[in-house]
Write an enzyme that holds these catalytic residues in place. Structure first.
Site, PDB file in Angstrom:
ATOM      1  N   LYS A 113       0.823  -1.219   0.000  1.00  0.00           N
ATOM      2  CA  LYS A 113       0.000   0.000   0.000  1.00  0.00           C
ATOM      3  C   LYS A 113       0.846   1.253   0.000  1.00  0.00           C
ATOM      4  CE  LYS A 113      -4.462  -1.557   1.555  1.00  0.00           C
ATOM      5  NZ  LYS A 113      -5.721  -1.211   2.172  1.00  0.00           N
ATOM      6  N   LYS A 200      -7.058  -7.948  -8.170  1.00  0.00           N
ATOM      7  CA  LYS A 200      -8.376  -8.102  -7.537  1.00  0.00           C
ATOM      8  C   LYS A 200      -9.256  -6.866  -7.756  1.00  0.00           C
ATOM      9  CE  LYS A 200      -7.985  -6.504  -2.820  1.00  0.00           C
ATOM     10  NZ  LYS A 200      -8.786  -6.430  -1.661  1.00  0.00           N
ATOM     11  N   LYS A 203     -12.030  -1.240  -4.385  1.00  0.00           N
ATOM     12  CA  LYS A 203     -12.753   0.035  -4.302  1.00  0.00           C
ATOM     13  C   LYS A 203     -11.901   1.176  -4.801  1.00  0.00           C
ATOM     14  CE  LYS A 203     -14.268  -1.202   0.195  1.00  0.00           C
ATOM     15  NZ  LYS A 203     -12.977  -1.333   0.869  1.00  0.00           N
TER      16      LYS A 203
HETATM   17  N1  AQP Z   1     -11.936  -8.579  -5.066  1.00  0.00           N
HETATM   18  C1  AQP Z   1     -12.304  -9.150  -3.949  1.00  0.00           C
HETATM   19  N2  AQP Z   1     -12.726 -10.421  -3.945  1.00  0.00           N
HETATM   20  C2  AQP Z   1     -13.117 -11.009  -2.785  1.00  0.00           C
HETATM   21  N3  AQP Z   1     -13.119 -10.398  -1.593  1.00  0.00           N
HETATM   22  C3  AQP Z   1     -12.708  -9.126  -1.554  1.00  0.00           C
HETATM   23  N4  AQP Z   1     -12.601  -8.227  -0.555  1.00  0.00           N
HETATM   24  C4  AQP Z   1     -12.151  -7.065  -1.044  1.00  0.00           C
HETATM   25  N5  AQP Z   1     -11.961  -7.166  -2.360  1.00  0.00           N
HETATM   26  C5  AQP Z   1     -12.283  -8.430  -2.718  1.00  0.00           C
HETATM   27  C6  AQP Z   1     -12.961  -8.515   0.816  1.00  0.00           C
HETATM   28  O1  AQP Z   1     -13.805  -7.473   1.263  1.00  0.00           O
HETATM   29  C7  AQP Z   1     -13.474  -7.129   2.596  1.00  0.00           C
HETATM   30  C8  AQP Z   1     -13.194  -5.649   2.581  1.00  0.00           C
HETATM   31  O2  AQP Z   1     -11.960  -5.337   2.915  1.00  0.00           O
HETATM   32  P1  AQP Z   1     -11.449  -3.876   3.124  1.00  0.00           P
HETATM   33  O3  AQP Z   1     -12.462  -2.855   2.830  1.00  0.00           O
HETATM   34  O4  AQP Z   1     -10.864  -3.814   4.491  1.00  0.00           O
HETATM   35  O5  AQP Z   1     -10.259  -3.691   2.135  1.00  0.00           O
HETATM   36  P2  AQP Z   1      -9.779  -4.394   0.881  1.00  0.00           P
HETATM   37  O6  AQP Z   1      -9.655  -5.867   1.016  1.00  0.00           O
HETATM   38  O7  AQP Z   1      -8.504  -3.698   0.533  1.00  0.00           O
HETATM   39  O8  AQP Z   1     -10.947  -4.068  -0.135  1.00  0.00           O
HETATM   40  P3  AQP Z   1     -10.903  -3.210  -1.423  1.00  0.00           P
HETATM   41  O9  AQP Z   1     -12.265  -3.227  -1.972  1.00  0.00           O
HETATM   42  O10 AQP Z   1      -9.788  -3.641  -2.307  1.00  0.00           O
HETATM   43  O11 AQP Z   1     -10.632  -1.768  -0.875  1.00  0.00           O
HETATM   44  P4  AQP Z   1      -9.417  -0.767  -1.065  1.00  0.00           P
HETATM   45  O12 AQP Z   1      -9.409  -0.459  -2.514  1.00  0.00           O
HETATM   46  O13 AQP Z   1      -9.773   0.397  -0.230  1.00  0.00           O
HETATM   47  O14 AQP Z   1      -8.153  -1.433  -0.614  1.00  0.00           O
HETATM   48  C9  AQP Z   1     -12.324  -8.041   3.025  1.00  0.00           C
HETATM   49  O15 AQP Z   1     -12.843  -9.145   3.741  1.00  0.00           O
HETATM   50  C10 AQP Z   1     -11.736  -8.474   1.723  1.00  0.00           C
HETATM   51  O16 AQP Z   1     -11.110  -9.748   1.793  1.00  0.00           O
END
Ligand code: AQP
Length: 337
Positions: A113, A200, A203
């Protein structure tokens, strides 16, 4: 039988997408049936990267409403906003003082990150795993659902609880803090980006076309799927490493249509992309429709949403304060009478 307690959350860093739903929220909905489930919107984590305050407030509320629209039931689960429980920040400080720096320097997600942030890396981003440990340990969680990317953070929370708190500060051999275990889910759905099959769905991906959010309109969903990256091969298949897009879109179709992998594997084995994409769009629109209907009802009834979050906050506060006080006492911090 005493139900095991589970804790999880999503960061309100943007619009909740299919990956968040299928990889996280959908699992909680099942878990709440036989676990004591605590789910929070982790807004304190969202400010570890640069953010827009107005957007954060809106995303926080939307995320909470989406938890409920996806099936989290306030009568079965505690649903709350992380920053409304001050014990998260307070415990985080205590844990900061107990966590060796070299444990933190090993955290892979920080390395990944921080590269994205360039010169703008905050101490908060470095400290993210300790805040996550505080989130988990505050609620005496037995189990934490974790994907591959969060395993290292849960391990850190366990090490802090066991090695830096219980073995150092327990005066009677009883643990001060519960040591949580990972909950590895059977079918972990990892949803990939629509524009890059090896990345993946996320967001914070700057490309909106890379994800389908739970609130996208039918027209937008159709457009994004139409534009999704494909290859030149006719016929869709799972598990071909040379065809990550086919695997991802077929997996999505198998889940969203409810048909399962075996059926869609056979049905789509000889299908061209031009036939497949409208089917996927239709399945996605239908799967999201009930969520969107419930979301719209709730977001237009702020009184009800506020009531649910207030109740969640009160439940969470009670448990969190007890854990915090236990540790404060154990560390020799004088408590108010
Ligand atoms: N692509 C994905 N497929 C399956 N599971 C996913 N999760 C996130 N993306 C996928 C799961 O959603 C939860 C949210 O986690 P988070 O908001 O703490 O952060 P993250 O994993 O980093 O999610 P994002 O959407 O990718 O957000 P940003 O862009 O802000 O980093 C977790 O349980 C994760 O496994």
């Amino acid at each position: 039988m005493v139900r095991k307690r589970v804790l999880s959350g999503v960061q309100p860093t943007g619009a909740i997408h299919l990956g968040n739903w299928l990889g996280a929220i959908r699992n909680w909905v099942e878990l709440q049936e036989n676990h004591e489930t605590y789910v929070c919107v982790v807004d304190l984590h969202a400010i570890t990267v640069p953010h827009d305050p107005k957007q954060l407030a809106e995303n926080t509320l939307r995320t909470a409403a989406l938890y409920i629209a996806c099936g989290m039931d306030p009568a079965k689960s505690t649903i709350f906003i992380q920053s409304q429980i001050s014990a998260h920040s307070e415990l985080c400080w205590l844990l900061n003082c107990l966590t060796p720096m070299n444990w933190m320097e090993r955290m892979i997600q920080f390395k990944e990150k921080s590269i994205k942030q360039g010169d703008n890396v905050s101490i908060g981003l470095f400290d993210y795993p300790v805040l996550m440990a505080a989130d988990i340990l505050l609620y005496n969680a037995d189990l934490v659902p974790v994907g591959e990317d969060q395993k290292q953070h849960l391990e850190l929370a366990r090490d802090i609880a066991q090695q830096r708190i219980n073995s150092k500060f327990s005066s009677n051999g009883e643990p001060i803090i519960k040591v949580p275990k990972p909950l590895i889910l059977k079918e972990g759905a990892k949803i990939m980006s629509l524009t890059e099959g090896n990345k993946k769905m996320s967001k914070s991906d700057p490309n909106d076309n890379s994800r389908i959010t739970l609130l996208d309109s039918p027209e937008l969903i159709t457009k994004k799927i139409k534009r999704a990256k494909t290859d030149t091969t006719i016929g869709l298949e799972f598990n071909n490493p040379k065809r990550p897009e086919a695997d991802n879109l077929l997996s999505l179709y198998s889940i969203l249509s409810g048909l399962g992998r075996e059926v869609v594997g056979k049905d789509c084995a000889e299908m061209g992309w031009g036939t497949f994409k409208p089917l996927l769009a239709e399945a996605t629109i239908s799967a999201l429709k009930p969520i969107q209907t419930q979301y719209n009802e709730l977001i237009n009834d702020r009184g009800e949403l506020d009531r649910i979050l207030l109740e969640g906050r009160a439940n969470a506060e009670e448990v969190a304060q007890k854990t915090l006080s236990r540790l404060q006492l154990a560390l020799g911090l004088l408590r108010k009478n």
